[in-house]
Structure formats: C-alpha cells, structure tokens
Scaffold this active site. Structure first.
Site, PDB file in Angstrom:
ATOM      1  N   TYR A 157       0.845  -1.207   0.000  1.00  0.00           N
ATOM      2  CA  TYR A 157       0.000   0.000   0.000  1.00  0.00           C
ATOM      3  C   TYR A 157       0.878   1.253   0.000  1.00  0.00           C
ATOM      4  CZ  TYR A 157      -3.239   3.381   2.276  1.00  0.00           C
ATOM      5  OH  TYR A 157      -3.979   4.485   2.636  1.00  0.00           O
ATOM      6  N   ALA A 160       2.380   1.809  -3.370  1.00  0.00           N
ATOM      7  CA  ALA A 160       1.391   2.339  -4.331  1.00  0.00           C
ATOM      8  C   ALA A 160       1.133   3.826  -4.065  1.00  0.00           C
ATOM      9  CB  ALA A 160       0.092   1.547  -4.231  1.00  0.00           C
TER      10      ALA A 160
HETATM   11  P1  NAI Z   1     -12.952   4.428   3.653  1.00  0.00           P
HETATM   12  O1  NAI Z   1     -12.831   2.973   3.702  1.00  0.00           O
HETATM   13  O2  NAI Z   1     -14.104   5.076   4.362  1.00  0.00           O
HETATM   14  O3  NAI Z   1     -12.982   4.948   2.146  1.00  0.00           O
HETATM   15  C1  NAI Z   1     -12.446   4.241   1.058  1.00  0.00           C
HETATM   16  C2  NAI Z   1     -13.449   4.300  -0.048  1.00  0.00           C
HETATM   17  O4  NAI Z   1     -12.922   3.684  -1.218  1.00  0.00           O
HETATM   18  C3  NAI Z   1     -14.723   3.535   0.326  1.00  0.00           C
HETATM   19  O5  NAI Z   1     -15.832   4.365   0.095  1.00  0.00           O
HETATM   20  C4  NAI Z   1     -14.707   2.354  -0.632  1.00  0.00           C
HETATM   21  O6  NAI Z   1     -15.999   1.933  -1.010  1.00  0.00           O
HETATM   22  C5  NAI Z   1     -13.955   2.941  -1.813  1.00  0.00           C
HETATM   23  N1  NAI Z   1     -13.443   1.884  -2.683  1.00  0.00           N
HETATM   24  C6  NAI Z   1     -12.685   0.813  -2.346  1.00  0.00           C
HETATM   25  N2  NAI Z   1     -12.448   0.059  -3.425  1.00  0.00           N
HETATM   26  C7  NAI Z   1     -13.064   0.661  -4.474  1.00  0.00           C
HETATM   27  C8  NAI Z   1     -13.171   0.368  -5.852  1.00  0.00           C
HETATM   28  N3  NAI Z   1     -12.588  -0.713  -6.383  1.00  0.00           N
HETATM   29  N4  NAI Z   1     -13.892   1.213  -6.642  1.00  0.00           N
HETATM   30  C9  NAI Z   1     -14.486   2.320  -6.120  1.00  0.00           C
HETATM   31  N5  NAI Z   1     -14.402   2.635  -4.821  1.00  0.00           N
HETATM   32  C10 NAI Z   1     -13.701   1.827  -4.002  1.00  0.00           C
HETATM   33  O7  NAI Z   1     -11.577   5.009   4.232  1.00  0.00           O
HETATM   34  P2  NAI Z   1     -10.932   6.465   4.110  1.00  0.00           P
HETATM   35  O8  NAI Z   1      -9.985   6.553   5.230  1.00  0.00           O
HETATM   36  O9  NAI Z   1     -11.954   7.504   3.955  1.00  0.00           O
HETATM   37  O10 NAI Z   1     -10.081   6.331   2.771  1.00  0.00           O
HETATM   38  C11 NAI Z   1     -10.142   7.295   1.716  1.00  0.00           C
HETATM   39  C12 NAI Z   1      -8.772   7.435   1.089  1.00  0.00           C
HETATM   40  O11 NAI Z   1      -7.888   7.984   2.071  1.00  0.00           O
HETATM   41  C13 NAI Z   1      -8.141   6.110   0.651  1.00  0.00           C
HETATM   42  O12 NAI Z   1      -7.489   6.303  -0.580  1.00  0.00           O
HETATM   43  C14 NAI Z   1      -7.133   5.822   1.750  1.00  0.00           C
HETATM   44  O13 NAI Z   1      -6.070   5.038   1.273  1.00  0.00           O
HETATM   45  C15 NAI Z   1      -6.687   7.237   2.083  1.00  0.00           C
HETATM   46  N6  NAI Z   1      -6.045   7.407   3.380  1.00  0.00           N
HETATM   47  C16 NAI Z   1      -6.709   7.192   4.562  1.00  0.00           C
HETATM   48  C17 NAI Z   1      -6.067   7.396   5.764  1.00  0.00           C
HETATM   49  C18 NAI Z   1      -6.738   7.208   7.089  1.00  0.00           C
HETATM   50  O14 NAI Z   1      -6.056   7.314   8.125  1.00  0.00           O
HETATM   51  N7  NAI Z   1      -8.031   6.940   7.160  1.00  0.00           N
HETATM   52  C19 NAI Z   1      -4.659   7.828   5.810  1.00  0.00           C
HETATM   53  C20 NAI Z   1      -4.076   8.042   4.520  1.00  0.00           C
HETATM   54  C21 NAI Z   1      -4.750   7.845   3.361  1.00  0.00           C
END
Ligand code: NAI
Length: 251
Positions: A157, A160
């Site tokens: 991860y 990426a």
């Molecule tokens: P989350 O799990 O609430 O959001 C991730 C979203 O991506 C979900 O809505 C999910 O349905 C969607 N998703 C997953 N696979 C998918 C696919 N194949 N096609 C379309 N949608 C898809 O978690 P969060 O934290 O809001 O994550 C949002 C972004 O923030 C992600 O890219 C995550 O890597 C990044 N992030 C989060 C951090 C954290 O501490 N929560 C820290 C750094 C980055």
C-alpha cells in the site's frame, strides 16, 4: 461559495474522507457525482444530505480499477451536467495488513490496481474534455504511508501511495499546458472506517502518541484542504501534495 455550479466527481465517496469531501464541496456550491463501489446505502445517504442542503448530487456505481466501469461513470456524470470540472481520486484501501511472509502476487496486484492504476484510469477518462475547455482540477488522495513506508503490514500500500505522489507530479507537468492542475493530499491517521477495519486500539494509540497535535484527524479536516485545492485560491498550485497529518511527519 467558491465552487458555485462546478461539477465534481469523487471516487469512493460513500464513506470516510470521500463522503466528507462530497459534502464539503457541495457546501461550496458544487454539483457532485458520488461514486461508490459496494456501499450503495452510504452513497444514497450522501446524495440525500447534499440535496437537503440545496445542491445537486447523483450516486454512480463503478469499480475504479475497471476501465469500462470508469468510462461509464464519467459518461453518467456528463449526461447529468455536461462536463467535469474537478476529479477527486479518493478511492483506495489497504485490503489487509500483509508482510513479505504472507504477501501474494494476487494481493500485490490488487493493491496496485486500486491505489495506483485507478488514478491513471480515472484521469485518462476525464482529461480530454477538461483540456478542450482549458480548465480542470484533479486531486489525488495519497497517504503519509507513501512518504514514510507505512505502518505494520502496509508495504505494498505504501509503495502504491508513493507511486501516486510521483504520478501526481508527472501528471501536473503533462497537463499544465492544457489548463489542468493536479495536486494531492497525504492524510496521516484519520478516523474513518479504514482504521476500524485495519488498526487495533493498541496500534491506534501508538500512532497517536507520535502525533504532535496529540490526536487523530477527522475526515472533515482532510476535506477542507481538498476544497482549498479545488478552489480558485489554489490557482497557482500544481504538482503539490499537502500533508494533513497533525505533524506526524515533517520535512
Ligand atoms: P474508507 O474505507 O471510508 O474509504 C475508502 C473508499 O474507497 C470507500 O468508500 C470504498 O468503497 C472505496 N473503494 C474501495 N475500493 C473501491 C473500488 N474498487 N472502486 C471504487 N471505490 C472503491 O476510508 P478512508 O480513510 O476515507 O479512505 C479514503 C482514502 O484515504 C483512501 O485512498 C485511503 O487510502 C486514504 N487514506 C486514509 C487514511 C486514514 O487514516 N483513514 C490515511 C491516509 C490515506
């Protein structure tokens, strides 16, 4: 309102940072394409919240790793509103914590497809129409992991997300002559369903102990930075990824 009438598409907008971003952009007057993959209920709630607040929104299903899904999603947004002004590449996931001992080729490929290839697929689907209007804005949601190698079992991860940081700069150079800005945010530890899935209370406590501000962040605190990057106030910023991490990483 800084984004009155603008059309934005946010991937993975049914929860967490994507959801907060959809609602924050709508509060600035944007019309919002709310992409979801499996969580249709969450996407419907986001759409209803935005409509109740007086803006426009539509939920659109697509798996961002699949070219055909992404192109159909972009067409759906254009059918509703004719164009896309702002694309927020937010969808991403750790899928599981895996070290080298339990890494598989299949897991590696899934991580790269979801967190890196999806950016290329989504940008390729939107950029030409933005370029034709000489105006557009793309914001990639990377991670502190892309800078520091990530927490336990997050190596693929982190690689990426690091790729995303570099790709943000490369796209910024390639698309600037077409009037398109490309930026990013790199969240630190943000309380969303992501950590509910992958981080035990002990691990979260360890993370928080290393954050100078003394707490994890909220999805809204990331969303506000995305709103800034999408706004005219950021018109001279491109190729930049803003750290939103409470001081967890400084350099
Ligand atoms: P989350 O799990 O609430 O959001 C991730 C979203 O991506 C979900 O809505 C999910 O349905 C969607 N998703 C997953 N696979 C998918 C696919 N194949 N096609 C379309 N949608 C898809 O978690 P969060 O934290 O809001 O994550 C949002 C972004 O923030 C992600 O890219 C995550 O890597 C990044 N992030 C989060 C951090 C954290 O501490 N929560 C820290 C750094 C980055």
């Amino acid at each position: 309102m800084t984004l009155e009438g603008q059309v934005v598409l946010i991937t993975g907008a049914s929860s967490g940072i994507g959801r907060a971003t959809a609602e924050a952009l709508a509060r600035q007057g944007a019309r919002v394409g709310v992409n979801f993959h499996k969580n249709q209920k969450g996407a419907k709630e986001v759409v209803e919240t935005i409509r109740r607040a007086g803006s426009e929104a539509h939920a659109i299903r697509a798996d961002v790793t699949r070219h055909d899904d992404v192109h159909a999603m972009v067409e759906a947004v254009r059918r509703h509103w004719g164009r896309i002004d702002v694309l927020v590449n937010n969808a991403g996931d750790l899928l599981a914590r895996r070290t080298l001992a339990d890494m598989t080729e299949e897991y590696w490929d899934q991580i790269m497809a979801l967190n890196l290839k999806s950016i290329f697929v989504c940008v390729q689907a939107v950029w030409e129409e933005m370029a034709a209007r000489k105006s557009g804005c793309i914001i990639n949601v990377s991670s502190i992991a892309g800078r520091n190698g990530g927490g336990p079992g997050a190596a693929a991860y982190a690689a990426a997300k690091g790729g995303m940081l570099t790709y943000t700069k490369a796209l910024a150079k390639e698309l600037a002559p077409h009037g398109i800005r490309v930026n990013g945010v790199a969240p630190g530890v943000i309380m969303t369903p992501y950590h509910e899935r992958y981080s035990s209370p002990d691990l979260l406590q360890k993370f928080v102990a290393s954050i100078p501000i003394g707490r994890a962040g909220t999805a809204e605190e990331v969303a506000e930075v995305i709103v800034f990057l999408a706004s005219p106030a950021a018109r001279y910023i491109t190729g930049e990824t803003v750290e939103v991490n409470g001081g967890m990483l400084m350099d």
